[in-house]
Design an enzyme around this catalytic site. Structure first.
Site, mmCIF file in Angstrom:
data_model
loop_
_atom_site.group_PDB
_atom_site.id
_atom_site.type_symbol
_atom_site.label_atom_id
_atom_site.label_comp_id
_atom_site.label_asym_id
_atom_site.label_seq_id
_atom_site.Cartn_x
_atom_site.Cartn_y
_atom_site.Cartn_z
ATOM 1 N N LYS A 36 -44.327 49.140 9.235
ATOM 2 C CA LYS A 36 -44.304 47.847 8.535
ATOM 3 C C LYS A 36 -42.930 47.186 8.657
ATOM 4 C CE LYS A 36 -48.165 47.323 5.973
ATOM 5 N NZ LYS A 36 -48.906 46.142 5.780
ATOM 6 N N THR A 37 -42.438 47.066 9.881
ATOM 7 C CA THR A 37 -41.121 46.475 10.116
ATOM 8 C C THR A 37 -41.137 44.962 10.009
ATOM 9 O OG1 THR A 37 -41.503 46.269 12.493
ATOM 10 C CG2 THR A 37 -40.495 48.340 11.710
#
Length: 181
Positions: A36-37
């Site tokens: 979930k960058t």
């Protein structure tokens, strides 16, 4: 700020998608979607390519030519009444709505669902297609390039859309502390 949703007429008619041809989904060994960058550059470049062909959304494949997802939505197909969706091993983002569909909504609606490997060559065998996302819930797809899908009130996608709405209402009623004020 309210969610930007597709107009009712667009949902009823179904979205038009196009397969990304220039780029592929980032390999999960390079940028794991579970991290979930917020790195959506590759997804947005794929979407821009699809939109240049008049599509509403894109269908991305990985380096093994497996269908993974859309730019910011998970993708699902229906064949003979069974929902088929790419598995996490293909490198897709494990969406919240996807998980709720798999674990709760589809079973409650009596609709079988399986995670499978899907390739563009499988599209002619599919009768329906739809996307899921947190902001758009279940959204029918009318076509991926030249492949047409059934869209309508009698479709599995619309049954799941109604079941998802029921689930959301029930969940919200059971959890008033989550209400946005």
């Amino acid at each position: 700020q309210p969610n930007k949703d597709f107009p009712v007429a667009k949902v009823q008619a179904g979205l038009r998608l196009s397969l990304a041809r220039e780029l592929r989904r980032n390999d999960r060994r390079t940028i794991d979607p579970a991290w979930k960058t917020g790195n959506y550059l590759n997804n947005l470049l794929c979407l821009r390519e699809a939109k240049s062909r008049g599509a509403d959304e894109v269908v991305m494949t990985n380096l093994a030519d497996e269908i993974t997802e859309a730019a910011v939505s998970n993708i699902h197909f229906v064949r003979d009444g069974v929902v088929l969706t790419p598995g996490l091993a293909s490198g897709l983002l494990a969406g919240v709505t996807r998980r709720v569909l798999i674990e709760t909504v589809a079973p409650a609606a009596g609709i079988p669902l399986r995670e499978v490997t899907l390739r563009p060559a499988d599209l002619p065998d599919m009768q329906e297609c739809f996307l899921t996302s947190t902001t758009k819930d279940v959204t029918p797809v009318a076509a991926i390039d030249a492949h047409r899908f059934h869209v309508g009130p009698d479709s599995v996608a619309m049954r799941l859309k109604a079941a998802f709405a029921d689930h959301a209402r029930t969940y919200a009623a059971a959890h008033p502390e989550l209400k946005v004020r």
